[in-house]
Design a protein around this motif. Structure first.
Motif, PDB file in Angstrom:
ATOM      1  N   ALA A   1       0.827  -1.213   0.000  1.00 26.56           N
ATOM      2  CA  ALA A   1       0.000   0.000   0.000  1.00 26.56           C
ATOM      3  C   ALA A   1       0.858   1.258   0.000  1.00 26.56           C
ATOM      4  N   THR A   2       2.169   1.079   0.085  1.00 23.99           N
ATOM      5  CA  THR A   2       3.091   2.210   0.141  1.00 23.99           C
ATOM      6  C   THR A   2       3.789   2.372  -1.200  1.00 23.99           C
ATOM      7  N   ALA A   3       3.560   3.505  -1.855  1.00 27.32           N
ATOM      8  CA  ALA A   3       4.105   3.738  -3.200  1.00 27.32           C
ATOM      9  C   ALA A   3       5.619   3.588  -3.251  1.00 27.32           C
ATOM     10  N   SER A   4       6.302   3.922  -2.168  1.00 27.18           N
ATOM     11  CA  SER A   4       7.766   3.867  -2.173  1.00 27.18           C
ATOM     12  C   SER A   4       8.323   2.458  -1.973  1.00 27.18           C
ATOM     13  N   ASP A   5       7.466   1.472  -1.717  1.00 30.22           N
ATOM     14  CA  ASP A   5       7.910   0.070  -1.619  1.00 30.22           C
ATOM     15  C   ASP A   5       8.070  -0.488  -3.031  1.00 30.22           C
ATOM     16  N   ILE A   6       9.195  -0.200  -3.636  1.00 27.56           N
ATOM     17  CA  ILE A   6       9.441  -0.542  -5.039  1.00 27.56           C
ATOM     18  C   ILE A   6      10.125  -1.903  -5.140  1.00 27.56           C
ATOM     19  N   VAL A   7       9.685  -2.693  -6.126  1.00 27.25           N
ATOM     20  CA  VAL A   7      10.403  -3.908  -6.508  1.00 27.25           C
ATOM     21  C   VAL A   7      10.751  -3.784  -7.987  1.00 27.25           C
ATOM     22  N   ASN A   8      11.781  -4.482  -8.389  1.00 29.03           N
ATOM     23  CA  ASN A   8      12.143  -4.546  -9.799  1.00 29.03           C
ATOM     24  C   ASN A   8      11.619  -5.851 -10.369  1.00 29.03           C
TER      25      ASN A   8
END
Length: 161
Positions: A80-87
């Motif tokens: 739910a957190t936009a900054s929790d990015i995965v590639n």
């Protein structure tokens, strides 16, 4: 056999006018679904799906999905957190010989973001020389998620074939 329906809706009112849209994709003759939610540890790589020329080929210790039958792929970052990015790395079998990937393309998925593609057989290629358009498409070999940052992130994988 079943029919898969995928609907994407954008909803926005800009200057008092509705500028959103809804698009629906219908995929007929679906006989199999691969669905899993995987927790990807921060700073780790996790292979979430393998593809090969026939179902169940053991290309790396795990059973694979028949690349010829894939009709729909969706990968969603469930955070739910936009900054929790995965590639999301699309591993490509350019030799189309069911061996390890020869090429890869990677995109970032922030929290709540999804990536969709509608096939895996002769469906993707990359070119790194002079940004030349590549028109010879290759098979998808696998989907790999690279944890990014300091949080574990759950990723949903849905594949219909």
């Amino acid at each position: 056999m079943a029919t898969l329906t995928s609907t994407i809706t954008e909803s926005i009112s800009l200057n008092g006018a509705d500028r959103g849209s809804t698009n629906t994709l219908t995929v007929a003759s679906v006989t199999q679904v691969f669905h899993r939610i995987v927790t990807v540890p921060a700073t780790k790589d996790v292979t979430v799906a393998l593809f090969a020329s026939t179902t169940g080929d053991d290309t790396g210790g795990d059973p694979s999905i028949d690349v010829n039958d894939v009709k729909y792929i969706r990968v969603t970052n469930l955070s739910a957190t936009a900054s929790d990015i995965v590639n999301l790395s699309l591993q490509i079998d350019a030799g189309e010989n069911d061996t390890d990937a020869d090429e890869s393309a990677t995109i970032a998925l922030g929290g709540g973001e999804s990536f969709i593609m509608n096939g895996a057989d002769d469906y993707i290629a990359v070119q790194d020389t002079n940004a030349t358009i590549e028109t010879t498409l290759h098979d998808l070999e696998s989907l790999l998620i690279d944890g990014h940052g300091s949080s574990n992130v759950s990723v949903e994988v849905f594949i219909a074939s």
